[in-house]
Scaffold this motif. Structure first.
Motif, PDB file in Angstrom:
ATOM      1  N   GLY A   1     -23.612 -40.398  20.373  1.00 27.67           N
ATOM      2  CA  GLY A   1     -24.571 -39.248  19.526  1.00 27.67           C
ATOM      3  C   GLY A   1     -25.482 -38.440  20.376  1.00 27.67           C
ATOM      4  N   HIS A   2     -25.387 -38.816  21.712  1.00 27.24           N
ATOM      5  CA  HIS A   2     -26.264 -37.881  22.819  1.00 27.24           C
ATOM      6  C   HIS A   2     -25.269 -37.163  23.893  1.00 27.24           C
ATOM      7  N   PHE A   3     -24.537 -38.197  24.416  1.00 29.98           N
ATOM      8  CA  PHE A   3     -23.575 -37.635  25.319  1.00 29.98           C
ATOM      9  C   PHE A   3     -22.569 -36.772  24.679  1.00 29.98           C
ATOM     10  N   VAL A   4     -22.116 -37.120  23.602  1.00 29.48           N
ATOM     11  CA  VAL A   4     -21.270 -36.486  22.686  1.00 29.48           C
ATOM     12  C   VAL A   4     -21.920 -36.632  21.107  1.00 29.48           C
ATOM     13  N   PRO A   5     -21.567 -35.609  20.439  1.00 26.72           N
ATOM     14  CA  PRO A   5     -22.248 -35.592  19.039  1.00 26.72           C
ATOM     15  C   PRO A   5     -22.022 -36.904  18.378  1.00 26.72           C
ATOM     16  N   PRO A   6     -20.691 -37.394  18.224  1.00 22.46           N
ATOM     17  CA  PRO A   6     -20.278 -38.539  17.227  1.00 22.46           C
ATOM     18  C   PRO A   6     -20.967 -39.783  17.780  1.00 22.46           C
ATOM     19  N   VAL A   7     -21.139 -40.671  16.512  1.00 24.82           N
ATOM     20  CA  VAL A   7     -21.550 -42.155  16.970  1.00 24.82           C
ATOM     21  C   VAL A   7     -20.196 -42.864  16.415  1.00 24.82           C
ATOM     22  N   ASN A   8     -19.624 -43.792  17.383  1.00 21.30           N
ATOM     23  CA  ASN A   8     -18.686 -44.558  16.589  1.00 21.30           C
ATOM     24  C   ASN A   8     -18.617 -45.799  17.165  1.00 21.30           C
ATOM     25  N   LEU A   9     -17.358 -46.316  18.067  1.00 19.21           N
ATOM     26  CA  LEU A   9     -17.237 -47.565  17.972  1.00 19.21           C
ATOM     27  C   LEU A   9     -18.394 -48.340  18.990  1.00 19.21           C
ATOM     28  N   GLY A  10     -18.536 -49.497  18.945  1.00 18.95           N
ATOM     29  CA  GLY A  10     -19.694 -50.091  19.635  1.00 18.95           C
ATOM     30  C   GLY A  10     -19.201 -51.839  20.070  1.00 18.95           C
ATOM     31  N   LEU A  11     -20.221 -52.500  20.325  1.00 22.75           N
ATOM     32  CA  LEU A  11     -20.007 -53.946  20.918  1.00 22.75           C
ATOM     33  C   LEU A  11     -19.127 -54.820  19.959  1.00 22.75           C
TER      34      LEU A  11
ATOM     35  N   VAL B   1     -21.466 -42.038  26.862  1.00 19.81           N
ATOM     36  CA  VAL B   1     -23.213 -42.420  26.413  1.00 19.81           C
ATOM     37  C   VAL B   1     -23.760 -41.927  27.605  1.00 19.81           C
ATOM     38  N   GLU B   2     -24.876 -41.722  27.302  1.00 13.82           N
ATOM     39  CA  GLU B   2     -25.858 -41.350  28.140  1.00 13.82           C
ATOM     40  C   GLU B   2     -26.574 -42.521  28.814  1.00 13.82           C
ATOM     41  N   ARG B   3     -26.823 -42.431  30.064  1.00 21.23           N
ATOM     42  CA  ARG B   3     -27.582 -43.548  30.761  1.00 21.23           C
ATOM     43  C   ARG B   3     -26.693 -44.785  30.476  1.00 21.23           C
ATOM     44  N   PRO B   4     -25.496 -45.027  30.746  1.00 20.62           N
ATOM     45  CA  PRO B   4     -25.100 -46.194  30.243  1.00 20.62           C
ATOM     46  C   PRO B   4     -25.455 -47.649  30.921  1.00 20.62           C
ATOM     47  N   ASP B   5     -26.392 -47.509  32.100  1.00 20.24           N
ATOM     48  CA  ASP B   5     -26.907 -48.600  32.724  1.00 20.24           C
ATOM     49  C   ASP B   5     -26.718 -50.059  32.096  1.00 20.24           C
ATOM     50  N   HIS B   6     -27.611 -50.071  30.958  1.00 15.55           N
ATOM     51  CA  HIS B   6     -27.999 -51.210  29.986  1.00 15.55           C
ATOM     52  C   HIS B   6     -26.858 -51.560  29.343  1.00 15.55           C
ATOM     53  N   LEU B   7     -25.652 -50.855  29.112  1.00 15.35           N
ATOM     54  CA  LEU B   7     -24.692 -51.324  28.285  1.00 15.35           C
ATOM     55  C   LEU B   7     -23.277 -52.185  28.980  1.00 15.35           C
TER      56      LEU B   7
ATOM     57  N   ALA C   1     -23.009 -38.475  32.907  1.00 10.43           N
ATOM     58  CA  ALA C   1     -23.994 -39.316  32.151  1.00 10.43           C
ATOM     59  C   ALA C   1     -24.866 -40.131  32.828  1.00 10.43           C
ATOM     60  N   THR C   2     -24.828 -39.948  34.112  1.00 10.41           N
ATOM     61  CA  THR C   2     -25.952 -40.820  34.834  1.00 10.41           C
ATOM     62  C   THR C   2     -26.240 -40.063  36.302  1.00 10.41           C
ATOM     63  N   ASP C   3     -27.307 -40.229  36.677  1.00 10.93           N
ATOM     64  CA  ASP C   3     -27.498 -39.821  38.375  1.00 10.93           C
ATOM     65  C   ASP C   3     -27.087 -40.934  39.214  1.00 10.93           C
ATOM     66  N   HIS C   4     -26.639 -42.058  38.892  1.00 15.61           N
ATOM     67  CA  HIS C   4     -26.446 -43.165  39.850  1.00 15.61           C
ATOM     68  C   HIS C   4     -24.863 -43.816  39.539  1.00 15.61           C
TER      69      HIS C   4
ATOM     70  N   PRO D   1     -14.888 -34.283  25.578  1.00 19.81           N
ATOM     71  CA  PRO D   1     -15.058 -35.624  24.820  1.00 19.81           C
ATOM     72  C   PRO D   1     -15.518 -35.607  23.627  1.00 19.81           C
ATOM     73  N   GLY D   2     -15.515 -36.476  22.522  1.00 16.91           N
ATOM     74  CA  GLY D   2     -16.111 -36.341  21.551  1.00 16.91           C
ATOM     75  C   GLY D   2     -15.018 -36.800  20.171  1.00 16.91           C
ATOM     76  N   TRP D   3     -13.968 -36.042  20.207  1.00 17.17           N
ATOM     77  CA  TRP D   3     -13.037 -36.152  18.905  1.00 17.17           C
ATOM     78  C   TRP D   3     -11.563 -36.607  19.727  1.00 17.17           C
ATOM     79  N   GLY D   4     -10.913 -37.158  18.531  1.00 18.45           N
ATOM     80  CA  GLY D   4      -9.557 -37.481  19.016  1.00 18.45           C
ATOM     81  C   GLY D   4      -8.910 -36.093  18.266  1.00 18.45           C
ATOM     82  N   GLY D   5      -7.611 -35.832  18.524  1.00 20.68           N
ATOM     83  CA  GLY D   5      -6.605 -34.900  18.057  1.00 20.68           C
ATOM     84  C   GLY D   5      -6.666 -33.465  18.383  1.00 20.68           C
TER      85      GLY D   5
END
Ligand code: DX5
Ligand code: ZN
Length: 224
Positions: free
Chosen positions: A40-50, A70-76, A94-97, A142-146
């Motif tokens: 929902g930040h790096f791309v507008p939708p929120v969807n699949l997770g852990l 996802v933005e700043r994926p470090d912790h994920l 999505a990251t400086d690192h 990125p953000g949507w299929g199809g």
């Protein structure tokens, strides 16, 4: 040439029947499953997770290729690897690192991927090619299929394949977005060997297995 891998993207699956669709893809010859994670930040939708990664991992033995949009994926990174991700791809944007993150992914025991959006030059991955297992070249925004395939992105695949020939010949190069039987031959000719397919597998008219076979045959220059 590197072995072709067909990676159905579960984003296009019927989530009310996810377990069955995953099993069908496995029985139908998928080489891995591509799992899109959007915040929902790096791309507008929120969807699949852990929870979805963990559930898919319980359902199949297939290699799970997790694509973090996802933005700043470090912790994920750790949570996704612990949930069953065999490969984790983070975006350059999505990251400086990104250099540190690909090392972190490998330290966790997973394969490390780095991805670029259509507007990002391939040269942004130049310094990383020796340190990653997979380069993901988005062929849609990125953000949507199809969405329709963006042909001009293939010049980036070519550049990455030619640079990697010296520094990392076993690099997987993945194309993601709008991939279908018609454009697969040009993806493969450019040097891609991992072909993500959402709608062209789960949204195909026939069975999932027939769709996977059709894509594989297109990749080897056969009928489409
Ligand atoms: C788009 C995702 C893709 C998507 C591909 O942001 O990264 O993996 O699921 O779907 P298709 O193949 O339908 O374009
Ligand atoms: Zn993806």
């Amino acid at each position: 040439m590197k072995a072709i891998k067909i990676a159905p993207s579960v984003l296009a699956a019927d989530f009310a029947r996810l377990g069955d669709q995953v099993k069908e893809a496995e029985a139908g010859g998928a080489d891995m499953l591509h799992v899109d994670v959007m915040d929902g930040h790096f791309v507008p939708p929120v969807n699949l997770g852990l929870l979805i990664v963990e559930a898919i991992n319980r359902t199949t033995k297939l290699f799970l290729d997790v694509h973090l949009m996802v933005e700043r994926p470090d912790h994920l990174l750790r949570p996704f690897v612990e949930s069953g991700a065999d490969s984790v791809t983070v975006h350059y944007e999505a990251t400086d690192h990104i250099h540190r993150l690909v090392y972190d992914i490998r330290k966790l025991g997973a394969r490390a991927g780095a991805g670029i959006n259509p507007g990002t030059p391939a040269s942004m991955l130049d310094e990383l090619l020796e340190d990653i297992d997979l380069a993901l070249v988005m062929t849609v925004n990125p953000g949507w299929g199809g969405q329709p395939f963006i042909e001009s992105c293939l010049s980036k695949v070519k550049r990455i394949r030619s640079r990697a020939a010296e520094t990392n010949p076993s690099l997987d190069i993945e194309v993601d977005g709008g991939v279908n039987g018609s454009n697969i031959p040009s993806c493969v000719a450019a040097g891609a060997n991992v072909l993500v397919a959402g709608m062209s597998v789960f949204g195909a008219d026939g069975s999932i297995g027939a769709a996977i076979s059709g894509l594989r045959s297109a990749a080897s220059g056969g009928s489409r």
